[in-house]
Scaffold this motif. Structure first.
Motif, short mmCIF file in Angstrom:
data_model
loop_
_atom_site.label_atom_id
_atom_site.label_comp_id
_atom_site.label_asym_id
_atom_site.label_seq_id
_atom_site.Cartn_x
_atom_site.Cartn_y
_atom_site.Cartn_z
N PRO A 237 5.31 10.50 8.72
CA PRO A 237 4.26 11.37 9.30
C PRO A 237 3.28 11.90 8.26
O PRO A 237 2.13 12.19 8.60
CB PRO A 237 5.07 12.51 9.93
CG PRO A 237 6.41 11.92 10.19
CD PRO A 237 6.66 10.92 9.11
N ASP A 238 3.69 12.03 6.99
CA ASP A 238 2.75 12.52 5.98
C ASP A 238 1.84 11.40 5.46
O ASP A 238 1.04 11.61 4.55
CB ASP A 238 3.49 13.19 4.81
CG ASP A 238 4.47 12.24 4.13
OD1 ASP A 238 4.52 11.04 4.53
OD2 ASP A 238 5.18 12.68 3.21
N PRO B 219 13.82 4.09 4.17
CA PRO B 219 13.13 5.29 4.67
C PRO B 219 13.18 6.43 3.67
O PRO B 219 14.08 6.53 2.86
CB PRO B 219 13.93 5.65 5.91
CG PRO B 219 15.31 5.14 5.63
CD PRO B 219 15.16 3.93 4.75
N PRO B 220 12.18 7.30 3.72
CA PRO B 220 12.28 8.55 2.97
C PRO B 220 13.21 9.48 3.74
O PRO B 220 13.86 9.06 4.71
CB PRO B 220 10.84 9.06 2.96
CG PRO B 220 10.22 8.49 4.20
CD PRO B 220 10.97 7.22 4.51
N ASP B 221 13.22 10.73 3.37
CA ASP B 221 14.15 11.67 3.98
C ASP B 221 13.60 12.19 5.31
O ASP B 221 13.03 13.27 5.37
CB ASP B 221 14.37 12.83 2.99
CG ASP B 221 15.61 13.61 3.33
OD1 ASP B 221 16.36 13.13 4.21
OD2 ASP B 221 15.81 14.68 2.75
N ILE B 222 13.76 11.37 6.37
CA ILE B 222 13.29 11.85 7.68
C ILE B 222 14.39 11.68 8.72
O ILE B 222 15.30 10.88 8.55
CB ILE B 222 12.00 11.14 8.16
CG1 ILE B 222 12.19 9.62 8.24
CG2 ILE B 222 10.82 11.48 7.28
CD1 ILE B 222 11.04 8.91 8.93
N LEU B 223 14.24 12.45 9.78
CA LEU B 223 15.29 12.48 10.80
C LEU B 223 15.09 11.37 11.83
O LEU B 223 13.94 11.01 12.13
CB LEU B 223 15.26 13.82 11.55
CG LEU B 223 15.64 15.04 10.71
CD1 LEU B 223 15.37 16.32 11.51
CD2 LEU B 223 17.12 14.96 10.31
N LYS C 14 8.42 10.56 14.84
CA LYS C 14 7.33 9.64 15.19
C LYS C 14 6.71 9.12 13.89
O LYS C 14 6.31 9.91 13.03
CB LYS C 14 6.29 10.39 16.02
CG LYS C 14 5.46 9.47 16.88
CD LYS C 14 4.59 10.31 17.81
CE LYS C 14 3.30 9.56 18.07
NZ LYS C 14 2.30 10.38 18.74
N ILE C 15 6.67 7.83 13.74
CA ILE C 15 6.07 7.26 12.52
C ILE C 15 5.01 6.22 12.91
O ILE C 15 4.79 5.97 14.09
CB ILE C 15 7.14 6.59 11.63
CG1 ILE C 15 7.84 5.46 12.41
CG2 ILE C 15 8.15 7.59 11.11
CD1 ILE C 15 8.54 4.49 11.51
N PRO D 59 0.85 -1.20 0.00
CA PRO D 59 0.00 0.00 0.00
C PRO D 59 0.88 1.25 0.00
O PRO D 59 1.89 1.28 0.69
CB PRO D 59 -0.81 -0.13 1.30
CG PRO D 59 -0.03 -1.05 2.16
CD PRO D 59 0.70 -1.98 1.25
N ARG D 60 0.47 2.22 -0.80
CA ARG D 60 1.32 3.40 -0.98
C ARG D 60 1.20 4.35 0.21
O ARG D 60 2.08 5.15 0.46
CB ARG D 60 0.90 4.12 -2.27
CG ARG D 60 2.00 4.88 -2.95
CD ARG D 60 1.52 5.38 -4.28
NE ARG D 60 0.47 6.37 -4.11
CZ ARG D 60 0.67 7.68 -4.20
NH1 ARG D 60 1.87 8.15 -4.47
NH2 ARG D 60 -0.32 8.52 -4.04
N ASN D 61 0.08 4.30 0.89
CA ASN D 61 -0.08 5.22 2.03
C ASN D 61 -1.04 4.63 3.06
O ASN D 61 -1.60 3.55 2.87
CB ASN D 61 -0.57 6.59 1.55
CG ASN D 61 -1.85 6.48 0.73
OD1 ASN D 61 -2.68 5.63 1.00
ND2 ASN D 61 -1.98 7.33 -0.27
#
Lengths: 275, 367
Positions: free
Chosen positions: B352-353, B270-274, B278-279, B225-227
């Motif tokens: 988070p998005d 992962p995408p570009d997150i620090l 919180k995910i 699933p994409r999201n």
């Protein structure tokens, strides 16, 4: 016990129904009865219920005026006005029911509001219009006026009936390749036929009984039955026997028509069980 | 046969935008399902393709021809409506004949076609019945027959089975799939029922609020699933979600720490997150494993026995309910303490998005 109460209620309601029906019917009954009396019997006090019936009033009515001429005019005017109104109202109601815009509701209310105006308020302008277009004392003129005065009600009724037809059925027609015209004539009209029939019937009855415009816009050539009745109520005073005979003759056809089409009328008014 | 192309289709009613720029191509003979919750715009989109709704902007191409302004009847499509929308005043034969008649097909040919379709759909005994005399399933068949008989380039189905009862729906689903294989026609099917979507589609388009959330094969949507929305929408019972802290990651996977301190290494990049963000972690009920309790990490709250499978609702220490699907033979009982095992290869991570982390390796069935 419960059943007994129910039964007595039923009897009471039936009696009440008959009472109201008889009360409403009495004037018509009295009119028919008076038509068969002589002028002296017609005005005698106390009124006579038992009398030797006579056709003298009818004979005199037929002698004095051409009943068939008036009837013919009424039929032409009523049918003409009804057909004309349906031809205008069906496309109007179709577009309002299935392609409503922001202003549909307002237009419908505005149309109905024109019925709230007393007709006498527009007597002079309509008379002048009819005169300058040479439509005074013509069946065409009276039919047009009748058609226009009834148009709002007819559009309203058809609008209500059309709204009962599920939109997907019309859309299915469009998917099948029907043009708007074919969709209206081949799908919508057969489905709404009972509603259209009862609307037409109502329009016929309204036109048949219309007196205000008939008396003001016609004199002899195009005078309909309502004018025929009125002609027995004037200059030399009231002649109840002849007036009643004339009235009976005038209302008889539409009464019979209403009687025959009772079933159709009720079906039209309970339309909605298409699904 | 036909291909369809939707290019940034938009639809606005008054001031509200219902369809917000949808682009999509549909291959010849493909069975495409539009799925989404009610109000997502799936039916509107279908009606725009049918020509029953105007297209506010964008282009609709059938076989490469722009058809935005072509009348519905001239687009070469046929539609089956949810309410069947049969002509109540015509018998079955005339219902099927109507479109052919309007198209000017000669009477002999019309009769042959109708007889052929009636035989296919077992409608022969009812040809002279009015729709009012037929059962729901038979009406549905007539509606399908009316579509088939015109030999359209594309079939459009608008929730055709939602008026039928569960048993009949299952049967019609199979019949429709078989019919599609037989006719081999491009088909667009709208439903809110994910079972219909999963079982029938070559390609599913998941819609929400007038936007495409994901396009893919049923198993692609299930495994990748994409999201968050698609993850929640596809799968029954729905995926479990809980929050976690992203630690670090690379091409070989991402490490996350769950609330109870457990570290998971999930094979997604992962995408570009620090680190420290919180995910959300998601895992399907059929992938969670139950283990005998070593501590009081969870307690069985509800057990739903469906025969072949059992759904176990476990209340975790932090109060969250996790649904676990196990076999039908489990002897677990309510109030039993259990612990949960989350196999990392079945976990999904969402930034988070709401977007999913990319899987390091695609599932073989969803390549």
């Amino acid at each position: 016990m419960a059943i007994k109460t129910k039964r007595s209620t039923k009897i009471a309601v039936t009696c009440l129904g008959w009472g109201i029906a008889l009360w409403l019917f009495f004037p018509i009954f009295w009119m028919i009865l008076t038509g068969f009396k002589s002028e002296v019997q017609a005005v005698s006090t106390p009124p006579k219920l038992i009398f030797a019936p006579t056709l003298s009033s009818y004979a005199e009515v037929f002698e004095r005026a051409s009943y068939w001429h008036f009837t013919f005019n009424t039929v032409i005017i009523s049918v003409g006005a009804t057909v004309g109104a349906l031809l205008l109202a069906i496309p109007a109601a179709y577009s309002m029911a299935f392609m409503p815009s922001k202003r549909t509701r307002g237009t419908l209310l505005w149309m109905l509001s024109t019925r709230m105006l007393p007709p006498v308020g527009v007597l002079v302008p309509i008379y002048l219009l009819a005169r300058s277009t040479h439509l005074l004392d013509t069946c065409t003129g009276l039919a047009i006026v009748n058609m226009l005065t009834n148009l709002p009600i007819i559009v309203w009724m058809l609008f209500t009936f059309f709204r009962e037809v599920p939109a997907p059925i019309l859309e299915a027609g469009r998917m099948d390749g029907a043009t708007r015209w074919q969709e209206m004539t081949m799908v919508l009209l057969p489905l709404a036929l009972p509603g259209i029939a009862s609307t037409a019937l109502l329009s016929l009855i309204l036109c048949w009984n219309e007196a205000f415009w008939s008396l003001n816009l016609t004199s002899s050539n195009a005078a309909p039955l309502t004018a025929f009745i009125a002609s027995f109520s004037s200059p030399e005073g009231l002649f109840f026997g002849k007036l009643s005979a004339a009235s009976t003759l005038a209302v008889a056809p539409i009464l019979v028509l209403g009687w025959i089409s009772q079933k159709q009328l009720v079906r039209g008014l309970t339309f909605g069980a298409v699904k | 046969m036909a291909t369809l192309e939707l290019k940034s289709l938009r639809k606005t009613y008054l001031t509200e935008e219902i369809i917000k720029g949808i682009s999509l191509s549909i291959e010849d003979r493909e069975f495409v399902v539009f799925v989404g919750p009610s109000g997502c715009g799936k039916s509107t989109l279908l009606r725009m393709i049918a020509g029953l709704e105007d297209i506010t902007s964008g282009d609709l191409l059938i076989d490469g021809q722009r058809v935005n302004d072509v009348e519905p009847g001239k687009r070469g499509l046929a539609m089956v409506f949810q309410s069947y929308a049969l002509y109540p005043h015509m018998d079955v034969y005339k219902n099927m004949e109507f479109g052919l008649k309007l198209a000017g097909v000669p009477e002999k040919e019309r009769s042959e076609k109708i007889q052929h379709v009636a035989a296919t759909l077992q409608l022969e005994p009812y040809l002279h019945h009015k729709p009012g005399q037929l059962s729901g399933g038979q009406r549905q068949r007539v509606a399908i027959g009316r579509a088939i008989v015109r030999n359209p380039k594309v079939f459009l189905f608008d929730e055709p089975l939602s008026n039928l009862d569960a048993a009949l729906r299952g049967q019609m689903r199979v019949e429709l799939s078989a019919l599609h294989r037989k006719l081999n026609a491009t088909t667009i099917y709208v439903t809110h029922d994910q079972v219909e979507a999963m079982t029938m589609a070559d390609k599913i388009v998941v819609l929400q609020k007038g936007v495409v959330e994901q396009i893919g094969s049923p198993l692609e949507l299930y495994h990748h699933p994409r999201n968050l929305f698609v993850a929640k929408f596809i799968g029954s019972p729905p995926m479990n979600f809980f929050s976690a802290i992203f630690q670090n990651g690379g091409h070989d996977g991402s490490s996350v720490q769950l609330r109870d301190g457990t570290l998971l290494h999930v094979p997604v990049s992962p995408p570009d997150i620090l680190p420290g963000t919180k995910i959300t972690v998601g895992i399907r009920p059929e992938h969670v494993e139950l283990a005998p309790a070593s501590d009081d990490s969870g307690v069985v709250e509800v057990i739903e026995r469906l025969g072949a499978i059992t759904l176990v609702h476990v209340r975790c220490a932090d109060g969250q309910i996790i649904v676990v699907q196990t076999d039908g033979f489990t002897t677990l009982e309510v109030d039993t303490p259990v612990s949960l095992k989350l196999p990392p290869q079945h976990c999904h991570l969402f930034a988070p998005d709401g977007l999913a982390f990319e899987a390091c390796r695609r599932h073989p069935l969803a390549a």
